[in-house]
Design a protein around this motif. Structure first.
Motif, PDB file in Angstrom:
ATOM      1  N   CYS A  49       0.827  -1.206   0.000  1.00  0.00           N
ATOM      2  CA  CYS A  49       0.000   0.000   0.000  1.00  0.00           C
ATOM      3  C   CYS A  49       0.860   1.253   0.000  1.00  0.00           C
ATOM      4  CB  CYS A  49      -0.935   0.001   1.209  1.00  0.00           C
ATOM      5  SG  CYS A  49      -1.964   1.477   1.318  1.00  0.00           S
ATOM      6  N   PHE A  50       1.851   1.285   0.860  1.00  0.00           N
ATOM      7  CA  PHE A  50       2.686   2.477   0.957  1.00  0.00           C
ATOM      8  C   PHE A  50       3.656   2.593  -0.210  1.00  0.00           C
ATOM      9  CE2 PHE A  50       0.675   2.680   4.974  1.00  0.00           C
ATOM     10  CZ  PHE A  50       0.655   4.031   5.285  1.00  0.00           C
ATOM     11  N   ASN A  55       5.881   5.605  -0.912  1.00  0.00           N
ATOM     12  CA  ASN A  55       6.429   5.504   0.447  1.00  0.00           C
ATOM     13  C   ASN A  55       6.217   6.768   1.283  1.00  0.00           C
ATOM     14  OD1 ASN A  55       7.340   2.792   0.346  1.00  0.00           O
ATOM     15  ND2 ASN A  55       9.034   3.470  -0.936  1.00  0.00           N
ATOM     16  N   LYS A  56       5.108   7.452   1.041  1.00  0.00           N
ATOM     17  CA  LYS A  56       4.771   8.610   1.874  1.00  0.00           C
ATOM     18  C   LYS A  56       4.522   8.120   3.295  1.00  0.00           C
ATOM     19  CE  LYS A  56       1.252  10.126  -0.455  1.00  0.00           C
ATOM     20  NZ  LYS A  56       0.165  10.901  -1.041  1.00  0.00           N
ATOM     21  N   PRO A  57       4.727   8.957   4.314  1.00  0.00           N
ATOM     22  CA  PRO A  57       4.529   8.509   5.694  1.00  0.00           C
ATOM     23  C   PRO A  57       3.071   8.254   6.045  1.00  0.00           C
ATOM     24  CG  PRO A  57       5.171  10.830   5.631  1.00  0.00           C
ATOM     25  CD  PRO A  57       5.276  10.312   4.233  1.00  0.00           C
ATOM     26  N   GLU A  58       2.143   8.891   5.317  1.00  0.00           N
ATOM     27  CA  GLU A  58       0.716   8.696   5.570  1.00  0.00           C
ATOM     28  C   GLU A  58      -0.034   8.638   4.243  1.00  0.00           C
ATOM     29  OE1 GLU A  58      -0.335  10.768   9.775  1.00  0.00           O
ATOM     30  OE2 GLU A  58      -0.134  12.146   8.068  1.00  0.00           O
ATOM     31  N   ILE A  59      -1.190   7.972   4.264  1.00  0.00           N
ATOM     32  CA  ILE A  59      -2.030   7.894   3.074  1.00  0.00           C
ATOM     33  C   ILE A  59      -3.405   8.473   3.381  1.00  0.00           C
ATOM     34  CG2 ILE A  59      -0.851   5.939   2.012  1.00  0.00           C
ATOM     35  CD1 ILE A  59      -3.185   4.180   3.128  1.00  0.00           C
ATOM     36  N   SER A  60      -4.075   8.940   2.330  1.00  0.00           N
ATOM     37  CA  SER A  60      -5.430   9.462   2.458  1.00  0.00           C
ATOM     38  C   SER A  60      -6.437   8.348   2.170  1.00  0.00           C
ATOM     39  CB  SER A  60      -5.644  10.602   1.472  1.00  0.00           C
ATOM     40  OG  SER A  60      -5.631  10.092   0.149  1.00  0.00           O
ATOM     41  N   VAL A  61      -7.697   8.631   2.406  1.00  0.00           N
ATOM     42  CA  VAL A  61      -8.742   7.642   2.138  1.00  0.00           C
ATOM     43  C   VAL A  61      -8.791   7.320   0.646  1.00  0.00           C
ATOM     44  CG1 VAL A  61     -10.656   9.299   1.924  1.00  0.00           C
ATOM     45  CG2 VAL A  61     -11.115   6.951   2.643  1.00  0.00           C
ATOM     46  N   LYS A  62      -8.559   8.298  -0.224  1.00  0.00           N
ATOM     47  CA  LYS A  62      -8.558   8.038  -1.667  1.00  0.00           C
ATOM     48  C   LYS A  62      -7.448   7.060  -2.036  1.00  0.00           C
ATOM     49  CE  LYS A  62      -7.942  10.128  -6.206  1.00  0.00           C
ATOM     50  NZ  LYS A  62      -7.286   8.940  -6.673  1.00  0.00           N
ATOM     51  N   GLU A  63      -6.265   7.268  -1.480  1.00  0.00           N
ATOM     52  CA  GLU A  63      -5.138   6.370  -1.762  1.00  0.00           C
ATOM     53  C   GLU A  63      -5.419   4.967  -1.222  1.00  0.00           C
ATOM     54  OE1 GLU A  63      -1.630   9.749  -1.710  1.00  0.00           O
ATOM     55  OE2 GLU A  63      -2.372   8.934   0.182  1.00  0.00           O
ATOM     56  N   PHE A  64      -6.074   4.886  -0.075  1.00  0.00           N
ATOM     57  CA  PHE A  64      -6.453   3.593   0.499  1.00  0.00           C
ATOM     58  C   PHE A  64      -7.441   2.876  -0.413  1.00  0.00           C
ATOM     59  CE2 PHE A  64      -9.477   1.208   3.190  1.00  0.00           C
ATOM     60  CZ  PHE A  64      -8.619   0.241   3.691  1.00  0.00           C
ATOM     61  N   ILE A  65      -8.441   3.597  -0.892  1.00  0.00           N
ATOM     62  CA  ILE A  65      -9.452   2.987  -1.762  1.00  0.00           C
ATOM     63  C   ILE A  65      -8.821   2.543  -3.077  1.00  0.00           C
ATOM     64  CG2 ILE A  65     -11.536   3.471  -3.116  1.00  0.00           C
ATOM     65  CD1 ILE A  65     -12.468   5.179  -0.706  1.00  0.00           C
ATOM     66  N   TRP A  67      -5.831   1.533  -3.512  1.00  0.00           N
ATOM     67  CA  TRP A  67      -5.081   0.307  -3.189  1.00  0.00           C
ATOM     68  C   TRP A  67      -6.041  -0.869  -2.996  1.00  0.00           C
ATOM     69  CZ3 TRP A  67      -4.766  -2.178   1.776  1.00  0.00           C
ATOM     70  CH2 TRP A  67      -3.845  -3.224   1.825  1.00  0.00           C
ATOM     71  N   MET A  68      -7.162  -0.639  -2.324  1.00  0.00           N
ATOM     72  CA  MET A  68      -8.136  -1.717  -2.099  1.00  0.00           C
ATOM     73  C   MET A  68      -8.715  -2.216  -3.422  1.00  0.00           C
ATOM     74  SD  MET A  68      -8.599  -2.701   1.065  1.00  0.00           S
ATOM     75  CE  MET A  68     -10.287  -3.254   1.244  1.00  0.00           C
ATOM     76  N   ARG A  69      -8.825  -1.356  -4.403  1.00  0.00           N
ATOM     77  CA  ARG A  69      -9.342  -1.779  -5.715  1.00  0.00           C
ATOM     78  C   ARG A  69      -8.410  -2.769  -6.407  1.00  0.00           C
ATOM     79  NH1 ARG A  69     -11.487   4.041  -7.016  1.00  0.00           N
ATOM     80  NH2 ARG A  69     -13.639   3.756  -6.358  1.00  0.00           N
ATOM     81  N   LEU A  70      -7.164  -2.795  -6.000  1.00  0.00           N
ATOM     82  CA  LEU A  70      -6.207  -3.761  -6.542  1.00  0.00           C
ATOM     83  C   LEU A  70      -6.382  -5.142  -5.913  1.00  0.00           C
ATOM     84  CD1 LEU A  70      -3.016  -1.501  -6.555  1.00  0.00           C
ATOM     85  CD2 LEU A  70      -4.510  -2.082  -8.499  1.00  0.00           C
ATOM     86  N   GLU A  71      -7.319  -5.268  -4.974  1.00  0.00           N
ATOM     87  CA  GLU A  71      -7.623  -6.500  -4.254  1.00  0.00           C
ATOM     88  C   GLU A  71      -6.386  -7.123  -3.608  1.00  0.00           C
ATOM     89  OE1 GLU A  71      -9.908  -9.110  -6.788  1.00  0.00           O
ATOM     90  OE2 GLU A  71     -11.678  -7.840  -6.573  1.00  0.00           O
ATOM     91  N   PRO A  72      -5.823  -6.423  -2.611  1.00  0.00           N
ATOM     92  CA  PRO A  72      -4.659  -6.986  -1.915  1.00  0.00           C
ATOM     93  C   PRO A  72      -5.024  -8.326  -1.270  1.00  0.00           C
ATOM     94  CG  PRO A  72      -5.560  -5.118  -0.704  1.00  0.00           C
ATOM     95  CD  PRO A  72      -6.273  -5.166  -2.013  1.00  0.00           C
TER      96      PRO A  72
END
Length: 108
Positions: A49-50, A55-65, A67-72
């Protein structure tokens, strides 16, 4: 899910994401399916994810979503569970060859 671990800035760091994934993987663990979804080690998922987000120290909800669309692997059980729940109420206009019930409700 993201808001459960995000800080007051609505951002999430690696530790917070790790806590979320650790808690989330408990569902397939209780069902005896944790091995099918990448095992209990969530570190590769946190890392991916990061890495996807430079490799940013924090992620936003958009970046999380995104990443989730990639089906980890550690979270792929979530859409699978959703599909199973949706199939429970599906009606099939077919007759069962064994019990002759029609329509068949749920998995066919």
């Amino acid at each position: 899910l993201f808001k459960e671990v995000a800080g007051p800035t609505e951002m999430c760091d690696q530790r917070q994401l790790g806590l979320l994934l650790h808690d989330a993987i408990q569902i397939p663990r209780q069902l005896g399916e944790v091995a099918a979804f990448g095992g209990s080690n969530i570190e590769p998922s946190v890392r991916s994810c990061f890495q996807q987000n430079n490799n940013k120290p924090e992620i936003s909800v958009k970046e999380f979503i995104d990443w989730m669309r990639l089906e980890p692997q550690s979270m792929v059980w979530l859409p699978v569970l959703h599909r199973v729940a949706a199939a429970e109420t599906a009606k099939h206009q077919a007759k069962c060859n064994i019990c002759k019930e029609c329509p068949i409700v749920g998995f066919r």
